[in-house]
Design an enzyme around this catalytic site. Structure first.
Site, mmCIF file in Angstrom:
data_model
loop_
_atom_site.group_PDB
_atom_site.id
_atom_site.type_symbol
_atom_site.label_atom_id
_atom_site.label_comp_id
_atom_site.label_asym_id
_atom_site.label_seq_id
_atom_site.Cartn_x
_atom_site.Cartn_y
_atom_site.Cartn_z
ATOM 1 N N ASN A 154 0.836 -1.320 0.178
ATOM 2 C CA ASN A 154 -0.035 0.023 0.154
ATOM 3 C C ASN A 154 0.929 1.159 0.069
ATOM 4 O O ASN A 154 0.456 2.288 -0.646
ATOM 5 C CB ASN A 154 -1.040 -0.005 1.180
ATOM 6 C CG ASN A 154 -0.306 -0.172 2.695
ATOM 7 O OD1 ASN A 154 0.757 -0.597 2.602
ATOM 8 N ND2 ASN A 154 -1.061 -0.184 3.527
ATOM 9 N N GLU A 251 4.880 -4.990 11.838
ATOM 10 C CA GLU A 251 3.594 -3.878 11.550
ATOM 11 C C GLU A 251 2.626 -4.848 10.843
ATOM 12 O O GLU A 251 2.722 -4.861 9.673
ATOM 13 C CB GLU A 251 4.334 -2.668 10.744
ATOM 14 C CG GLU A 251 5.221 -1.977 11.368
ATOM 15 C CD GLU A 251 4.586 -1.084 12.548
ATOM 16 O OE1 GLU A 251 3.393 -1.170 12.752
ATOM 17 O OE2 GLU A 251 5.303 -0.618 13.402
ATOM 18 N N CYS A 285 -3.383 0.089 6.813
ATOM 19 C CA CYS A 285 -3.572 -0.750 8.248
ATOM 20 C C CYS A 285 -4.211 -0.133 9.290
ATOM 21 O O CYS A 285 -5.065 -1.007 9.918
ATOM 22 C CB CYS A 285 -2.312 -1.294 8.374
ATOM 23 S SG CYS A 285 -1.268 0.177 8.887
ATOM 24 N N GLU A 459 7.462 1.657 14.712
ATOM 25 C CA GLU A 459 8.377 2.372 13.670
ATOM 26 C C GLU A 459 7.945 3.837 14.166
ATOM 27 O O GLU A 459 7.343 4.250 14.768
ATOM 28 C CB GLU A 459 7.565 2.250 12.293
ATOM 29 C CG GLU A 459 7.935 0.850 11.785
ATOM 30 C CD GLU A 459 7.765 0.397 10.705
ATOM 31 O OE1 GLU A 459 6.920 0.841 9.988
ATOM 32 O OE2 GLU A 459 8.886 -0.248 9.919
HETATM 33 P P1 NDP Z 1 1.205 -9.891 3.120
HETATM 34 O O1 NDP Z 1 1.181 -10.213 4.710
HETATM 35 O O2 NDP Z 1 0.573 -10.757 2.385
HETATM 36 O O3 NDP Z 1 2.482 -9.632 2.603
HETATM 37 C C1 NDP Z 1 3.534 -8.806 3.208
HETATM 38 C C2 NDP Z 1 4.988 -9.026 2.594
HETATM 39 O O4 NDP Z 1 5.230 -10.275 3.227
HETATM 40 C C3 NDP Z 1 5.062 -9.157 1.176
HETATM 41 O O5 NDP Z 1 6.446 -8.522 0.946
HETATM 42 C C4 NDP Z 1 5.234 -10.783 1.119
HETATM 43 O O6 NDP Z 1 5.524 -10.954 -0.245
HETATM 44 C C5 NDP Z 1 5.985 -11.239 1.986
HETATM 45 N N1 NDP Z 1 5.834 -12.589 2.554
HETATM 46 C C6 NDP Z 1 4.626 -13.262 2.359
HETATM 47 N N2 NDP Z 1 4.984 -14.415 2.937
HETATM 48 C C7 NDP Z 1 6.024 -14.539 3.543
HETATM 49 C C8 NDP Z 1 6.956 -15.474 4.104
HETATM 50 N N3 NDP Z 1 6.497 -16.851 4.447
HETATM 51 N N4 NDP Z 1 8.149 -15.071 4.601
HETATM 52 C C9 NDP Z 1 8.717 -13.839 4.297
HETATM 53 N N5 NDP Z 1 7.746 -12.741 3.422
HETATM 54 C C10 NDP Z 1 6.844 -13.243 3.087
HETATM 55 O O7 NDP Z 1 0.610 -8.508 3.244
HETATM 56 P P2 NDP Z 1 0.132 -7.575 1.786
HETATM 57 O O8 NDP Z 1 1.082 -7.286 0.999
HETATM 58 O O9 NDP Z 1 -1.276 -8.219 1.302
HETATM 59 O O10 NDP Z 1 -0.512 -6.142 2.661
HETATM 60 C C11 NDP Z 1 -1.521 -6.043 3.332
HETATM 61 C C12 NDP Z 1 -1.309 -6.198 4.740
HETATM 62 O O11 NDP Z 1 -0.285 -5.344 5.481
HETATM 63 C C13 NDP Z 1 -2.761 -5.881 5.502
HETATM 64 O O12 NDP Z 1 -3.108 -6.867 6.647
HETATM 65 C C14 NDP Z 1 -2.378 -4.569 6.113
HETATM 66 O O13 NDP Z 1 -2.876 -4.358 7.462
HETATM 67 C C15 NDP Z 1 -0.874 -4.920 6.497
HETATM 68 N N6 NDP Z 1 -0.272 -3.593 6.715
HETATM 69 C C16 NDP Z 1 0.173 -3.173 7.814
HETATM 70 C C17 NDP Z 1 0.813 -1.971 8.140
HETATM 71 C C18 NDP Z 1 1.480 -1.544 9.589
HETATM 72 O O14 NDP Z 1 2.060 -0.597 9.722
HETATM 73 N N7 NDP Z 1 0.912 -1.972 10.617
HETATM 74 C C19 NDP Z 1 1.061 -0.922 7.035
HETATM 75 C C20 NDP Z 1 0.530 -1.391 5.689
HETATM 76 C C21 NDP Z 1 -0.051 -2.547 5.776
HETATM 77 P P3 NDP Z 1 4.446 -11.099 -1.651
HETATM 78 O O15 NDP Z 1 3.293 -10.513 -1.333
HETATM 79 O O16 NDP Z 1 5.470 -10.346 -2.713
HETATM 80 O O17 NDP Z 1 4.343 -12.369 -1.825
#
Ligand code: NDP
Length: 485
Positions: A154, A251, A285, A459
């Site tokens: 995002n 996060e 998020c 953060e």
């Molecule tokens: P995901 O949890 O699907 O993915 C997050 C990242 O982790 C991606 O780069 C993903 O790679 C990677 N990833 C996935 N599986 C693994 C693994 N087993 N080991 C290491 N890395 C892995 O989240 P989204 O990208 O769909 O983002 C949305 C989510 O993020 C929402 O739940 C949102 O609330 C949260 N979020 C939290 C924030 C905060 O600061 N608290 C801010 C913004 C978002 P890939 O997707 O390329 O497979």
């Protein structure tokens, strides 16, 4: 012809772009049109190895520089980001689909704030002197070493900077993996850091899916993992990091409460609910997606909310008049539409929106449900789209208990003119980042992060320094050593 968003190569390692076309191709789709605008390749094991060994080697020299020198480089990078804000914002819009109206003020600018803020702090990271009679202890704040950053889709520029800036300020190096959905922006951050004078290898970017993230997290050379992502991914990454006894910042997601008492200024409360649900098409998020409205003002609140939500301008994200963009991907759009159907099936009342917008691209109408109850799926699960659930409440005690009845604990907000009540309610809410008569502000000076399943660590602010450094304590004896034998 190559699209202007196409990067020179997929990865950025040791100060330069690196390609390995043996990696799985990742198409980059512009969410406003569905058109493919770029391709990158997932990192192969050879690329992952190159990034980690480079970052490991670069860290030692980087940590030897003074904080003032490191800080100067970060602040120079902040200046470059600000000078190039428009180009970086256009790229952010291509990467995510978010309207330029937003990206011009929320992405490279927020990234630059982090670089400037942590650049400013870098020289102030000192230890203490603890006198013990003639002896003393001194402490040193030291870098953790090699850090891995993994981002969600995002805020690709902001997330890279929110992780990279404090990590680098403390003398760490970083390998950053953006979400496969938004691979473009972090490459620019890496490029700018080099231009600002960062030594090659201090901040590297590799592309890939979860598999690449997994390879980074489990590597024994890695000292810390900072993830922004969903709770299920967070649980996996946290467990993998724990196996190697690594430091973590998590996060993660939320289902945050926004509580509006009947003495609140209605327009400000409506504004807070709009900011907390529809900015970035709801892909935030910390969004306050459970809007608890005290019964006395419910219908007035809903009427004003519907009226103002009707003013959203859906359209070409590159047109600065557009105030509401598409979902990041077709898949995310379908997930959100599925939740909207669930809301209808489970008996919530649609106040506005409730469907895909009739236009190209992955647009969903900003949607408000009223009469939502605590058990409904739309009130329990993180949707990550423009779907606001309005729930009724009568008393303060009741609303606090209901607001806390969730596994999540990222954010919470309260609107009321009664300041005693505002502070009491916030004091009783289980959330890390809270707001009084506002919603979703995220200045770099303030700690950001969640409690419960929403995360570990913080953060931004001085808190982030604690999570990217460790304390060494050194006992100094002035006299002779006494020993039993
Ligand atoms: P995901 O949890 O699907 O993915 C997050 C990242 O982790 C991606 O780069 C993903 O790679 C990677 N990833 C996935 N599986 C693994 C693994 N087993 N080991 C290491 N890395 C892995 O989240 P989204 O990208 O769909 O983002 C949305 C989510 O993020 C929402 O739940 C949102 O609330 C949260 N979020 C939290 C924030 C905060 O600061 N608290 C801010 C913004 C978002 P890939 O997707 O390329 O497979």
């Amino acid at each position: 012809m190559t699209h202007p968003a196409q990067p020179k190569a997929s990865h950025f390692i040791n100060g330069e772009y690196v390609e390995d076309t043996a990696g799985t191709p990742i198409p980059v789709i512009y969410a406003a049109t569905g058109e493919q605008i770029a391709t990158v390749h997932a990192a192969t094991p050879a690329i992952v190895e190159q990034a980690l060994s480079t970052a490991k080697a670069a860290q030692k020299e980087w940590a030897k520089m003074t904080g003032t020198e490191r800080g100067r480089i970060l602040r120079r990078a902040a200046d470059i980001m600000r000078e190039r804000n428009r180009d970086l914002s256009v790229l952010e819009t291509y990467d995510t689909g978010k309207p330029l109206q937003e990206t011009l003020v929320a992405d490279a600018t927020s990234g630059a704030d982090a670089l400037e803020y942590f650049g400013g702090l870098a020289a102030s990271l000192t230890g203490e002197h603890i006198p013990l009679g003639e002896d003393w202890v001194y402490t040193k704040r030291e870098a953790l070493g090699l850090c891995v950053g993994i981002g969600a889709w995002n805020y690709p520029t902001q997330i890279a900077c929110w992780k990279g800036a404090p990590a680098l300020a403390c003398g760490n190096s970083m390998v950053f993996k953006p979400s496969e959905t938004t691979p473009l922006c972090a490459l620019k951050v890496a490029e700018i850091l080099i231009e600002a004078g960062a030594p090659a290898g201090v901040f590297n970017v590799v592309q890939g899916m979860g598999e690449v993230g997994g390879a980074l997290v489990t590597d024994p050379r890695v000292d810390k993992v900072s993830l922004t992502g969903s709770v299920p991914t967070g649980k996996k990454v946290y467990a993998a990091a724990a196996a190697g006894m690594k430091h973590v910042t998590m996060e993660l997601g939320g289902k945050s409460p926004l509580i509006i008492f009947d003495d609140a200024d209605i327009d400000n409360a409506v504004g807070g609910a709009i900011n907390g649900n529809f900015y970035s098409s709801g892909q935030v998020c910390s969004n306050g997606t459970r809007v608890f409205v005290q019964k006395g003002i419910k219908e007035k609140f809903l009427a004003r909310l519907a009226e103002r939500t009707g003013n959203a301008i859906l359209g070409d994200p590159m047109d600065e008049a557009t105030s509401f963009g598409p979902m990041v991907t077709e898949n995310q759009m379908n997930i959100v539409l599925g939740y909207i159907e669930k809301g209808k099936e489970e008996g919530a009342r649609v106040i506005c929106g409730g469907a895909r917008a009739d236009m190209d691209g992955y647009y969903i109408q900003p949607t408000v449900f009223a009469d939502v109850t605590d058990e409904m799926t739309i009130a329990r699960e993180e949707i990550f789209g423009p779907v606001m659930s309005v729930l009724d409440f009568e008393t303060e005690e009741e609303v606090v208990a209901r607001a806390n009845d969730t596994e999540f604990g990222l954010s919470a907000g309260v609107f009321t003119k009664d300041f005693t009540r505002a502070h009491r309610v916030i004091g009783n809410l289980e959330a890390g980042s809270c707001f009084i008569n506002s919603y979703n502000d995220a200045p770099v000076e303030a700690p950001f992060g969640g409690v419960k399943a929403s995360g570990v660590g913080r953060e931004n602010s001085k808190e982030a320094i604690k999570h990217f450094s460790q304390v060494k304590s050194v006992y100094v004896r002035m006299g002779d050593v006494e020993a039993a034998f």
